[in-house]
Design an enzyme around this catalytic site. Structure first.
Site, PDB file in Angstrom:
ATOM      1  N   HIS A   1       0.825  -1.198   0.000  1.00  0.00           N
ATOM      2  CA  HIS A   1       0.000   0.000   0.000  1.00  0.00           C
ATOM      3  C   HIS A   1       0.860   1.250   0.000  1.00  0.00           C
ATOM      4  O   HIS A   1       1.806   1.352   0.783  1.00  0.00           O
ATOM      5  CB  HIS A   1      -0.939   0.007   1.211  1.00  0.00           C
ATOM      6  CG  HIS A   1      -2.080   0.943   1.006  1.00  0.00           C
ATOM      7  ND1 HIS A   1      -2.069   2.211   1.495  1.00  0.00           N
ATOM      8  CD2 HIS A   1      -3.226   0.806   0.302  1.00  0.00           C
ATOM      9  CE1 HIS A   1      -3.180   2.819   1.115  1.00  0.00           C
ATOM     10  NE2 HIS A   1      -3.902   1.989   0.396  1.00  0.00           N
ATOM     11  N   PRO A   2       0.547   2.205  -0.876  1.00  0.00           N
ATOM     12  CA  PRO A   2       1.473   3.323  -1.094  1.00  0.00           C
ATOM     13  C   PRO A   2       1.308   4.493  -0.135  1.00  0.00           C
ATOM     14  O   PRO A   2       1.943   5.528  -0.339  1.00  0.00           O
ATOM     15  CB  PRO A   2       1.144   3.756  -2.520  1.00  0.00           C
ATOM     16  CG  PRO A   2      -0.277   3.405  -2.703  1.00  0.00           C
ATOM     17  CD  PRO A   2      -0.573   2.245  -1.817  1.00  0.00           C
ATOM     18  N   CYS A   3       0.532   4.362   0.939  1.00  0.00           N
ATOM     19  CA  CYS A   3       0.255   5.544   1.751  1.00  0.00           C
ATOM     20  C   CYS A   3       1.514   6.104   2.411  1.00  0.00           C
ATOM     21  O   CYS A   3       1.591   7.275   2.731  1.00  0.00           O
ATOM     22  CB  CYS A   3      -0.813   5.244   2.795  1.00  0.00           C
ATOM     23  SG  CYS A   3      -0.433   3.863   3.864  1.00  0.00           S
ATOM     24  N   LYS A   4       2.531   5.266   2.605  1.00  0.00           N
ATOM     25  CA  LYS A   4       3.739   5.767   3.261  1.00  0.00           C
ATOM     26  C   LYS A   4       4.884   5.994   2.273  1.00  0.00           C
ATOM     27  O   LYS A   4       5.962   6.423   2.652  1.00  0.00           O
ATOM     28  CB  LYS A   4       4.205   4.764   4.332  1.00  0.00           C
ATOM     29  CG  LYS A   4       3.258   4.629   5.480  1.00  0.00           C
ATOM     30  CD  LYS A   4       3.369   5.815   6.413  1.00  0.00           C
ATOM     31  CE  LYS A   4       2.183   5.932   7.347  1.00  0.00           C
ATOM     32  NZ  LYS A   4       1.967   4.750   8.158  1.00  0.00           N
TER      33      LYS A   4
END
Lengths: 325, 367
Positions: free
Chosen positions: B276-279
């Site tokens: 997941h690219p949120c960070k």
């Protein structure tokens, strides 16, 4: 002299292919079980150095099918070649089991042999056959590949085992082969060595090249999907059958280059391609069709049987919902 | 529920504007143009990466039609990440990366594991290696017993879904081919030479190596304005991996937290594991900052060595705002550009390699 042993193709079917088959089956093919043409591809054999033991691990001799396998003009990555196949899907598991597999196989093998004898055509040498049954409700796909290869009797033998190509070709010569292949990747080719360089020719020119006076500088080459040091890949088998059928008087000694380099090695590394001199006693009845074999064996049981891909964990909406967070 | 969530993400992705301004050094995000530039550089430098078109109906209009996403196939994965024993000695290898304002104390943290993992690990120091692979052998035996049906019983989610053995027909064919063929290479049990074959590995049960391969895709995530990585795995028999099997290759800190199975955006139906690219943006910012200092120093040193005659341009990357400031400060400073955005994906792969330590995504060790 030891017998040349070929590393058989191993099929690698990307999940995207099963998705595409599902779409095709539901929207286009419906209940039709006509034969279709497929396009797979194989690349040069790869090996990987294990960082913890320092050993080189040879990866499989793979022929892969992707989502674009049903396209007329699929794209192939660099230093890969496309292989055409015959595809037949059955509507029920019983039809799949009862199918006359030997007949299907022979049809493909006959077609390959005819193209060799009548047309001197190399484009069908890497044909394959795929039969499937798709259980769309369970997301299970039964399938069985065959990679027909002609059996040479007596077998091909190798005089002095497979060696690193570097021992016979200079780095400049290998580099020019690499550049020529990079510009135009061919499954089979003939290398003509000149001083410090090498020229690539198509197999169709074997007539003039093999009979020429400087036959010592002629090398038969092919894109080798195998990475095993002792065993060349499956495509060589049909290439040798082709040469044996068409040029029986020149097969007593054939210099063979198994091309395995996907990039020019960095300084300090060595080329991965292999070289060997194979021989076959001349003077047998080459024009008659040899027997063919090549059904893929089940990877775990090593028996001749179909295998199954179970994509339910990745396709079934209920299973996917279960593991979603 | 998951379907609704995915719909929501799709709408959010559709509504979010395309990032226009380049700010990769300021906050680690990149524009689609920069993604293409970085992708071009990656595929030029490392030809194992190629651009793909993807499904035409899913094409993103802010990316060129023939450059929708990057893919590399058959990436080897020799060991399971779960088998990398996590001992006290490794604790130094763990780095805590802080994001956001550290002053308000509510900063996000990201654990980077295996940061200092040596190329060779003394196996004697990792006694827990075998025990740490749960149920793998059991699965293997069962799988071969029922004809290589891939089942996933390593997590609770799929327990009880063992296929009915009667459903799987015995499909061995007799008499299709006569006898053994002497010219067909069979896996040998004894290795000769330094190269070992994959098939030998699966035969030898005691061997820890189980070579899986992965197809790795990099897409551009419009909402998070970062690249996003997707994984499709195959086991040593080239059977697609189940989600729980894929999670064995993800470092324990990230499995099931940041790595999930989701619909691959460039295909109508395909599902793949994704980080997941949120960070991503904040991690990339940290890494880029750190590397940029080194790059700038290196360039300064190189330029001093070159002296006055060296009017060599440092690459062709787009100039950032910082350059303009430097340019006004003095003509010579103009050449100090720092890290170019072309390197973004190379750096990104190094970051991804810390999440999936045993998948050899990072073929870029030359950098």
């Amino acid at each position: 002299m030891p017998v040349v042993q070929f590393n058989p193709f191993a099929s690698l079917v990307q999940p995207a292919f099963w998705h595409e088959l599902t779409r095709l089956k539901v929207d286009v093919l419906r209940l039709s079980d006509d034969e279709l043409t497929l396009a797979g591809s194989y690349s040069v054999g790869r090996s990987i150095r294990d960082r913890e033991t320092g050993q080189d691990v040879a990866l499989g001799c793979n022929l892969s099918l992707g989502a674009d396998a049903f396209d007329k003009t699929p794209t192939v990555p660099a230093l890969s070649v496309s292989a055409r196949g015959v595809f037949k899907n059955f509507n029920t598991i019983d039809e799949f089991k009862a199918a006359d597999k030997a007949a299907l196989f022979n049809t493909v093998a006959d077609e390959m042999w005819t193209s060799i004898i009548d047309h001197k055509d190399t484009s069908k040498l890497n044909r394959f056959l795929l039969i499937t049954f798709a259980d769309l409700k369970k997301y299970q796909y039964y399938y069985w590949f065959a990679f027909p290869a002609f059996v040479a009797k007596p077998s091909w033998e190798i005089a002095d085992n497979w060696k690193a190509a570097e021992e016979h070709l200079s780095a400049d010569q290998l580099t020019s082969v690499f550049n020529a292949l990079h510009a135009d990747t061919k499954p089979y080719f003939i290398v003509k060595l000149t001083d410090g360089a090498a020229q690539l020719h198509t197999i169709n020119q074997a007539d003039t090249l093999l009979t020429g006076s400087d036959s010592q500088s002629i090398i038969i080459g092919f894109l080798d999907p195998s990475a095993s040091p002792e065993n060349p890949g499956w495509p060589l088998r049909n290439l040798l059958a082709y040469l044996l059928a068409l040029y029986p008087s020149h097969t007593t000694f054939l210099r063979v280059l198994c091309w395995r380099d996907s990039e020019i090695p960095s300084p300090g590394k060595s080329w991965k391609s292999r070289f060997g001199v194979v021989s076959h006693p001349a003077g047998n009845d080459a024009a008659s069709k040899p027997t063919a074999l090549g059904w893929e064996r089940h990877p775990t049981t090593n028996k001749l049987s179909a295998r199954m891909a179970d994509l339910a964990p990745m396709m079934d909406p209920t299973r996917l919902a279960d593991q979603a967070v | 529920m998951h379907a609704i969530q995915q719909q929501y993400w799709a709408v959010r992705d559709y509504l979010s504007p395309v990032l226009k301004e380049s700010k990769f050094k300021e906050h680690g995000r990149i524009t689609p143009e920069e993604f293409v530039a970085a992708g071009d550089f990656l595929s030029y430098k490392f030809p194992v990466w190629t651009w793909e078109r993807g499904d035409a109906s899913k094409a993103r209009d802010y990316l060129p039609t023939d450059k929708q996403y990057l893919v590399t196939r058959g990436v080897p994965c020799l060991r399971r990440a779960t088998s990398l024993a996590y001992t006290d000695a490794d604790e130094d290898a763990e780095r805590l990366l802080n994001f956001g304002d550290s002053s308000d104390g509510a900063a996000d943290e990201w654990v980077e594991t295996h940061a200092g993992r040596k190329p060779t690990v003394d196996s004697a120091a990792n006694p827990g290696e075998i025990d740490d692979i749960p149920d793998l052998d059991g699965d293997q035996e069962l799988a071969s017993a029922i004809g290589n049906v891939s089942i996933s019983s390593t997590t609770g989610a799929t327990v009880g879904e063992t296929p009915d053995l009667d459903d799987i027909p015995d499909m061995e064919e007799e008499g299709l081919e006569e006898g053994e063929d002497e010219a067909t290479a069979v896996p040998k049990s004894v290795t000769s030479g330094a190269v070992i074959d994959v098939s030998q590995i699966e035969v030898a049960k005691g061997n820890l190596l189980q070579v899986r391969t992965y197809d790795v895709m990099i897409t551009y995530d419009k909402y998070y304005q970062t690249p996003r990585i997707w994984l499709i795995g195959y086991d040593e028999n080239r059977t697609p991996l189940t989600p729980s099997q894929i999670f064995q290759d993800v470092s324990a800190d990230h499995a099931l937290k940041t790595v999930t199975i989701e619909a691959f955006p460039q295909s109508a139906t395909l599902q793949a594991a994704s980080v997941h690219p949120c960070k991503h943006a904040s991690v990339m910012k940290k890494v880029i900052e750190r590397m940029n200092v080194g790059v700038v120093e290196e360039q300064l040193a190189a330029r001093k060595k070159e002296g006055k005659e060296g009017k060599k341009r440092w690459g062709f990357g787009r100039k950032s705002g910082k350059d303009d400031k430097n340019a006004s400060a003095g003509g010579e400073e103009e050449e100090i550009e720092g890290m170019r955005v072309d390197f973004y994906l190379v750096v990104f792969l190094k970051f991804i390699a810390s999440i999936v330590p045993t998948i050899e995504v990072d073929s870029t060790t030359a950098f």
